[in-house]
Design an enzyme around this catalytic site. Sequence first.
Site, PDB file in Angstrom:
ATOM      1  CE  LYS A 118     -68.610 -13.380  45.588  1.00  0.00           C
ATOM      2  NZ  LYS A 118     -70.118 -13.051  45.641  1.00  0.00           N
ATOM      3  CB  SER A 119     -68.894 -12.339  52.589  1.00  0.00           C
ATOM      4  OG  SER A 119     -69.781 -12.802  51.769  1.00  0.00           O
TER       5      SER A 119
ATOM      6  CG  ASP B  26     -71.850 -18.841  48.128  1.00  0.00           C
ATOM      7  OD1 ASP B  26     -73.340 -18.876  47.632  1.00  0.00           O
ATOM      8  OD2 ASP B  26     -71.653 -17.692  48.735  1.00  0.00           O
TER       9      ASP B  26
ATOM     10  NE  ARG C  25     -74.104 -20.714  42.115  1.00  0.00           N
ATOM     11  CZ  ARG C  25     -73.501 -20.140  43.062  1.00  0.00           C
ATOM     12  NH1 ARG C  25     -73.550 -20.206  44.314  1.00  0.00           N
ATOM     13  NH2 ARG C  25     -72.674 -18.834  42.401  1.00  0.00           N
TER      14      ARG C  25
ATOM     15  NE  ARG D  74     -69.530 -18.753  44.919  1.00  0.00           N
ATOM     16  CZ  ARG D  74     -68.562 -18.075  45.272  1.00  0.00           C
ATOM     17  NH1 ARG D  74     -67.470 -18.648  45.228  1.00  0.00           N
ATOM     18  NH2 ARG D  74     -68.522 -16.939  45.958  1.00  0.00           N
TER      19      ARG D  74
HETATM   20  C1  S3P Z   1     -73.823 -13.830  51.101  1.00  0.00           C
HETATM   21  C2  S3P Z   1     -74.777 -14.297  51.326  1.00  0.00           C
HETATM   22  C3  S3P Z   1     -75.135 -15.656  50.694  1.00  0.00           C
HETATM   23  C4  S3P Z   1     -74.256 -16.271  49.565  1.00  0.00           C
HETATM   24  C5  S3P Z   1     -73.618 -15.038  48.774  1.00  0.00           C
HETATM   25  C6  S3P Z   1     -72.986 -13.913  49.636  1.00  0.00           C
HETATM   26  C7  S3P Z   1     -73.379 -12.391  51.676  1.00  0.00           C
HETATM   27  O1  S3P Z   1     -76.427 -15.206  50.117  1.00  0.00           O
HETATM   28  O2  S3P Z   1     -74.868 -17.075  48.564  1.00  0.00           O
HETATM   29  O3  S3P Z   1     -72.782 -15.611  47.876  1.00  0.00           O
HETATM   30  O4  S3P Z   1     -72.333 -11.971  51.551  1.00  0.00           O
HETATM   31  O5  S3P Z   1     -74.145 -12.141  52.565  1.00  0.00           O
HETATM   32  P1  S3P Z   1     -77.763 -15.601  50.760  1.00  0.00           P
HETATM   33  O6  S3P Z   1     -78.110 -14.503  51.662  1.00  0.00           O
HETATM   34  O7  S3P Z   1     -78.625 -15.213  49.289  1.00  0.00           O
HETATM   35  O8  S3P Z   1     -77.940 -16.977  51.085  1.00  0.00           O
END
Ligand code: S3P
Length: 436
Positions: free
Chosen positions: A19-20, A318, A349, A394
């Site tokens: 996803k990222s 996550d 969570r 999740r």
């Molecule tokens: C993400 C960073 C994380 C993660 C999120 C995706 C990203 O969040 O929890 O699901 O793609 O940069 P945070 O930056 O708030 O930790």
Amino acid sequence: MTFAAARPLSGSVGVPGDKSISHRSLMLSALAVGTSRVEGLLEGEDVLATAAAMRSMGARIERDAEGVWHVDGVGVGSLLQPETALDMGNSGTSTRLLMGLLASHDLTATFTGDASLSKRPMARVTEPLSRMGATFTSSPGDRLPLTMRGASPAIPLEYRLPVASAQVKSAILLAGLNTPGITRVVEPVPTRDHSERMLRGFGAELDVEVEANGTRIITLVGEAELKPQNIVVPGDPSSAAFPMVAALLVPGSQVTIGNIGLNATRAGLVDLLREMGGSVEIANPREVGGEPVGDLVVTASVLKGVEPDPARAPSMIDEYPVAFVAAALAQGRSIFRGLEELRVKESDRIATMAEGLRAIGVAVEELEDGIIIEGSGGAPLMGGGPISTRLDHRIAMSFAVAGLASKNGVTIDDMRPVATSFPGFTALLRNLGAIE
Ligand code: S3P
């Protein structure tokens, strides 16, 4: 939907794209001049929200086949004024990264989202982006709906991250792309580095210096010109986490989950599960599109309780909900601390997991910054429900996994949020023989 005691899981599966990396590939492709191609793109609701937003600002984004997309970018600085509000749905990553991207463009954008996203704090990005010259009108508590007026030219920023957040880091770097001069982010605790890797891949001048104490200093030269790329997105380790824990917990299981991203800033769950005694092997380690990738071979194992170092949190941020489920079936007590960030995810969570685990017969104590879980020693959980997932994908998938390791099954109130990150989740469990 009810998930009940499973037969052993077996077989070989893949999971949808990361996803990222999917979000970032659409955003950077939209800023490159020319056509980029993305293979393995996650076609979940969160990423589709990013695609719709980039389209409304001038990029051409088209799907050629399953997971295969191409993007005609407009060039850094050339995004168009969107005509309507940008609907971010459930996606915090779309929201915070796009705020950064647009903060150095001469346009005004309104961000809206669902009930979960509208509760999440945005000051962590509006504060540094304001210093770069952008202005914001937010709903009370620095929340969505929110309207941003970008700054052109923006003012370069040097910023030390007060929270370990890849979203905040990325927002500032993306704002720096169209800002004259040098933008610098100082990161005391390392977080996922996909933005840095991909910015470099697209030709931005970006440098990372690591100090002796582990602090990372990321320097980006502004007014970048990005060149179109062919991107291959690996399978999402955060999605692989669910079949991985399910296979460890259901006796007799053995599964292979192929083509999973194993970037060290994301692979903390594998380390944790191994420390708990879980058998997780990595086969065919390789590099794909600038990211380490491998196949996970997981065999059901007797797990023991843990007390993980909070310094590990960003590398599995996550994955805690499903790690809590693993702890619920381990031998002995697990103590998780230093997890205050979990309270501002798609749901709180810590609270949502504590409430749900209690409802299915697990003894837990909720802490301000974590949770204490008494493991069953491998005995199936009692089960029950319905679990309130609170618009959190999740949470839904974690309790589905718990159901597979329960006596009476676990009922989930709403599986729809799963479509944000893992379309095909229940089909995958079916392919592994876990559900009918
Ligand atoms: C993400 C960073 C994380 C993660 C999120 C995706 C990203 O969040 O929890 O699901 O793609 O940069 P945070 O930056 O708030 O930790």
